[in-house]
Design a protein around this motif. Sequence first.
Motif, PDB file in Angstrom:
ATOM      1  N   GLY A  70       0.815  -1.209   0.000  1.00  0.00           N
ATOM      2  CA  GLY A  70       0.000   0.000   0.000  1.00  0.00           C
ATOM      3  C   GLY A  70       0.845   1.254   0.000  1.00  0.00           C
ATOM      4  N   HIS A 119       1.792   1.091   7.284  1.00  0.00           N
ATOM      5  CA  HIS A 119       1.311   1.246   5.912  1.00  0.00           C
ATOM      6  C   HIS A 119      -0.216   1.227   5.942  1.00  0.00           C
ATOM      7  CE1 HIS A 119       5.320   0.351   4.201  1.00  0.00           C
ATOM      8  NE2 HIS A 119       5.416  -0.423   5.264  1.00  0.00           N
ATOM      9  N   SER A 138      -3.801   0.716   3.204  1.00  0.00           N
ATOM     10  CA  SER A 138      -4.364   0.372   1.899  1.00  0.00           C
ATOM     11  C   SER A 138      -5.862   0.628   1.928  1.00  0.00           C
ATOM     12  CB  SER A 138      -4.098  -1.105   1.574  1.00  0.00           C
ATOM     13  OG  SER A 138      -2.718  -1.408   1.624  1.00  0.00           O
TER      14      SER A 138
END
Length: 210
Positions: free
Chosen positions: A117, A179, A181
């Motif tokens: 992501g 991260h 997404s």
Amino acid sequence: MQKLGLIRRFTAALAATTAVAVVFAGQAAADPAEVDWNTAARQLRAAAAGNPAAEQAVDRLIASGQVATAGQVALPAQPFQVPAQSDIGRGDGPGVYGSGIALGYDGFRFGFFGGPGTISPNQNGAKLEVMWINLSNGRSGTEVLSEHNDVPVDTTIRTRPLDIGGGMIVTAVYGTLWHRSPAPVSDANPDGFRYQRGTISIPSFGVIYN
């Protein structure tokens, strides 16, 4: 093949990041044969003395055996030659995660590129660090990578500008990084994002030139 794929992804994304992070081009580049990778790793380990997290990270790097197989990457962006490994890899389980990089964004900086992501703008509970030693002047230090713009074109997280001097620099990136997404909005993902924290098991290691 994993390393090659990582560099290709980095090169493709780099064209989009230039508005945010101008790539640093080293002033001098030695012949790859001049780099003794094992000696460089030992010198980095000596510089880490007294910093338990850095010591353990470099020890894992040396124990992995990847240092001896490092190859020179002849790209202006100077990505580190050994990519990091983490518990989440590229998002599908443990494996190749991302690479450290030398950047010239408002001065010399270290950065990190990769992971699943995009990099989350909120890094609470994570800490990504870079350990470095300049073999030409003896300077060394540890810096936190914390600067990131929450825009699609920014694919790196970076240190503050650093005055490390010129010459050959041995460096490694270790620690943890959040991260995110896109995901359907739900009780588990109220803001429409899924978050993953990567923990680096083997640091990204490299020799770059300033």
